[in-house]
Enzyme design. Structure first.
Site, short mmCIF file in Angstrom:
data_model
loop_
_atom_site.label_atom_id
_atom_site.label_comp_id
_atom_site.label_asym_id
_atom_site.label_seq_id
_atom_site.Cartn_x
_atom_site.Cartn_y
_atom_site.Cartn_z
N ASN A 171 -55.11 14.58 -121.27
CA ASN A 171 -53.80 15.18 -121.08
C ASN A 171 -53.82 15.82 -119.70
O ASN A 171 -54.37 16.91 -119.52
CB ASN A 171 -53.57 16.22 -122.19
CG ASN A 171 -52.21 16.90 -122.06
OD1 ASN A 171 -51.49 16.70 -121.08
ND2 ASN A 171 -51.89 17.71 -123.05
N ARG B 157 -51.82 11.16 -122.77
CA ARG B 157 -50.52 11.75 -123.02
C ARG B 157 -49.64 11.46 -121.80
O ARG B 157 -50.00 11.77 -120.67
CB ARG B 157 -50.64 13.25 -123.20
CG ARG B 157 -49.28 13.88 -123.35
CD ARG B 157 -49.34 15.37 -123.28
NE ARG B 157 -48.02 15.92 -123.56
CZ ARG B 157 -47.59 17.06 -123.05
NH1 ARG B 157 -48.36 17.75 -122.22
NH2 ARG B 157 -46.39 17.50 -123.34
N HIS C 217 -41.51 23.60 -132.97
CA HIS C 217 -42.72 23.66 -132.14
C HIS C 217 -42.52 24.82 -131.17
O HIS C 217 -41.74 24.72 -130.22
CB HIS C 217 -42.91 22.33 -131.38
CG HIS C 217 -44.09 22.32 -130.48
ND1 HIS C 217 -45.23 21.58 -130.72
CD2 HIS C 217 -44.35 22.99 -129.33
CE1 HIS C 217 -46.11 21.78 -129.76
NE2 HIS C 217 -45.60 22.64 -128.91
N LEU C 218 -43.19 25.94 -131.45
CA LEU C 218 -43.02 27.14 -130.63
C LEU C 218 -44.33 27.44 -129.91
O LEU C 218 -45.21 28.12 -130.45
CB LEU C 218 -42.61 28.34 -131.50
CG LEU C 218 -41.45 28.12 -132.48
CD1 LEU C 218 -41.22 29.38 -133.32
CD2 LEU C 218 -40.18 27.73 -131.74
N ARG D 63 -39.11 29.14 -119.53
CA ARG D 63 -37.88 28.35 -119.36
C ARG D 63 -36.73 28.96 -120.15
O ARG D 63 -36.93 29.45 -121.26
CB ARG D 63 -38.10 26.91 -119.84
CG ARG D 63 -39.00 26.11 -118.95
CD ARG D 63 -39.26 24.72 -119.53
NE ARG D 63 -40.68 24.43 -119.48
CZ ARG D 63 -41.32 23.62 -120.32
NH1 ARG D 63 -40.65 22.98 -121.26
NH2 ARG D 63 -42.60 23.43 -120.20
N MET E 40 -46.41 35.67 -126.11
CA MET E 40 -45.77 36.32 -127.25
C MET E 40 -46.59 37.50 -127.77
O MET E 40 -46.05 38.49 -128.25
CB MET E 40 -45.51 35.29 -128.36
CG MET E 40 -44.77 35.82 -129.56
SD MET E 40 -43.16 36.57 -129.18
CE MET E 40 -42.10 35.13 -129.04
N ARG E 41 -47.93 37.41 -127.66
CA ARG E 41 -48.76 38.53 -128.14
C ARG E 41 -48.44 39.82 -127.38
O ARG E 41 -48.24 40.88 -127.97
CB ARG E 41 -50.25 38.21 -127.95
CG ARG E 41 -50.78 37.25 -128.98
CD ARG E 41 -52.09 36.65 -128.55
NE ARG E 41 -51.88 35.71 -127.46
CZ ARG E 41 -52.70 34.71 -127.18
NH1 ARG E 41 -53.79 34.55 -127.87
NH2 ARG E 41 -52.43 33.89 -126.19
N GLY F 13 -48.61 27.55 -130.79
CA GLY F 13 -49.17 28.89 -130.60
C GLY F 13 -48.38 30.01 -131.25
O GLY F 13 -48.93 30.81 -132.01
N VAL F 14 -47.08 30.09 -130.97
CA VAL F 14 -46.26 31.15 -131.54
C VAL F 14 -45.96 30.84 -133.01
O VAL F 14 -46.10 31.70 -133.89
CB VAL F 14 -44.95 31.31 -130.75
CG1 VAL F 14 -44.03 32.34 -131.41
CG2 VAL F 14 -45.22 31.68 -129.29
N GLU G 90 -47.52 29.16 -135.23
CA GLU G 90 -48.65 29.27 -136.16
C GLU G 90 -49.17 30.70 -136.29
O GLU G 90 -49.80 31.03 -137.29
CB GLU G 90 -49.80 28.36 -135.68
CG GLU G 90 -49.48 26.89 -135.80
CD GLU G 90 -50.51 26.01 -135.07
OE1 GLU G 90 -51.70 26.37 -135.02
OE2 GLU G 90 -50.10 24.95 -134.54
P1 AMP Z 1 -49.31 26.65 -127.08
O1 AMP Z 1 -48.46 26.18 -125.95
O2 AMP Z 1 -49.03 25.98 -128.37
O3 AMP Z 1 -50.79 26.69 -126.74
O4 AMP Z 1 -48.88 28.18 -127.32
C1 AMP Z 1 -49.23 29.17 -126.39
C2 AMP Z 1 -48.51 30.46 -126.73
O5 AMP Z 1 -48.74 30.83 -128.09
C3 AMP Z 1 -49.01 31.65 -125.93
O6 AMP Z 1 -48.38 31.75 -124.69
C4 AMP Z 1 -48.67 32.80 -126.82
O7 AMP Z 1 -47.36 33.23 -126.47
C5 AMP Z 1 -48.61 32.23 -128.20
N1 AMP Z 1 -49.65 32.76 -129.08
C6 AMP Z 1 -50.94 32.37 -129.19
N2 AMP Z 1 -51.60 33.13 -130.08
C7 AMP Z 1 -50.71 34.01 -130.58
C8 AMP Z 1 -50.76 35.08 -131.55
N3 AMP Z 1 -51.88 35.37 -132.20
N4 AMP Z 1 -49.62 35.77 -131.78
C9 AMP Z 1 -48.49 35.49 -131.13
N5 AMP Z 1 -48.38 34.51 -130.21
C10 AMP Z 1 -49.47 33.79 -129.94
#
Ligand code: AMP
Length: 381
Positions: free
Chosen positions: A8, A71, A188-189, A221, A263-264, A310-311, A313
């Protein structure tokens, strides 16, 4: 046993994962890694994707490699399935660069380098857009001058297709029902974010459009906005289009509203009483809720809503806020189930709720590996 390398390539990054896939049983992740800052003037950073990939591959056990899966973000109207890479496929991906100027060149670099370093090993391109080629003309057509749209490829292509595909399949499996009988809204967040209405395994609506800018609020975005904002910024603020492009893609969303894209951090600041963080959270969750309502109406009958990435889950607060107050639609989140630290695929709605609210971890790399093996097996048949 098959061995598949998944690549990727982003504009300045390379993610890879190597799978061993037995004929029966679970696939095994043999190696995984990320190389960042490719092409950036940082000491020790690789100059380009060729150097990054060569370095990564020198550490990988690639003997007996069956295939490489890539990808590729934009497959345009041409690719509704993964494609075995040859010169014509490379040319087609290259032709799509104007539609994905940040992504497709990096994806192409990965393909070119892997072809050169691994001659004779089949390479397969797996497209983010392919899953959405089932959208009806009514769902994929923008209401602008038809001839202009046709000439310039203005069309809702949709993205995150590998994620929406695997997550909708795993949702049906989680519910113990055949895929073709289950209607799901997948959310998908992640850093990028998109919603998809999946009817019996087929994408019928999705929130990203011509590009990954449209739809939900994302880390950096804006998602949906009035297109006149762009003309206004150009005319009144005197911003060149490149600057507006940068503003909407890199300085908007959560980072634009609250100064953070993670988001954390946003949740921590919100809990500490930060008003900008609270507003960003509300705008983010409200947008999700609007899409849930719209896609419920599109599907007519809704069996499941699934959060992923990430968000999706990891942030119970987002899941609870986005779906709060929808009980009359049969949608509810059980607080205890939502807050559990459990990590696997799970249902978080109350028992016997009409709509199952689920959390299902995505696995885009595995989906790419499995689609790659499907192409290679099909080609050999
Ligand atoms: P991804 O693009 O799927 O890797 O998601 C990345 C995003 O998931 C990060 O920028 C965080 O905002 C969010 N994220 C990851 N772990 C957590 C968590 N434990 N609580 C809240 N948001 C999270």
């Amino acid at each position: 046993m098959s061995r598949v390398l998944v690549l990727n390539c982003g504009s300045s990054s390379l993610k890879y994962r190597l799978f061993d896939v037995p004929a029966t049983g679970e696939p095994l992740v043999v190696a995984t890694g990320t190389v960042e800052q490719i092409g950036e003037r940082v000491p020790g950073a690789p100059h380009d994707h060729a150097e990054a990939l060569a370095a990564a591959m020198s550490d990988l056990p690639l003997d007996g490699l069956t295939a490489v899966g890539h990808r590729v973000v934009h497959g345009g109207l041409m690719f509704s399935t993964p494609a075995l890479v040859d010169d014509a496929v490379v040319a087609a991906i290259s032709d799509l660069v104007p539609l994905a100027p940040l992504h497709n060149p990096a994806n192409l670099a990965g393909i070119e380098v892997a072809r050169a370093l691994l001659p004779g090993i089949p390479q397969v391109a797996v497209f983010d857009t392919a899953f959405h080629r089932t959208l009806s003309p009514a769902a994929s057509t923008y209401a602008i001058d038809a001839e202009t749209a046709e000439r310039y490829g203005i069309h809702r292509y949709g993205f995150h297709g590998t994620s929406h595909a695997i997550v909708s399949r795993r949702t049906a499996a989680l519910l113990g029902r055949p895929l073709d009988e289950v209607n799901t809204i997948t959310l998908h967040l992640g850093n990028g974010a998109s919603a998809c209405a999946v009817e019996g395994g087929r994408s019928i609506a999705t929130s990203m459009g011509l590009s990954p800018l449209e739809g939900l609020v994302m880390g950096t975005r804006s998602g949906d906005l009035d297109p006149a904002i762009i003309f206004h910024l150009h005319r009144v603020a005197g911003m060149p289009f490149a600057e507006i492009d940068n503003l909407l893609n890199r300085r908007s969303g959560l980072v634009g509203l609250a100064g953070v894209n993670d988001m954390r951090t946003l949740l921590t600041r919100r809990a500490a009483g930060d008003r900008a963080a609270a507003l960003a959270f509300d705008v983010y969750c409200r947008r999700i809720r609007s899409y849930v309502g719209a896609y419920y109406a599109e599907l007519g009958r809704l069996d499941a809503i699934t959060f992923t990435a990430g968000v999706g889950e990891n942030a119970p607060a987002v899941r609870a806020a986005a779906l709060a107050g929808l009980d009359r639609l049969g949608i509810a989140v059980d607080p205890a189930r939502n807050d559990t630290p459990e990590r696997g695929a799970r249902v978080i709605s109350p028992p016997d709720a009409p709509v199952a609210v689920c959390v299902v971890p995505t696995d885009e790399e595995w989906e790419i590996a499995s689609q790659t093996l499907g192409v290679v097996a099909g080609g050999a048949a």
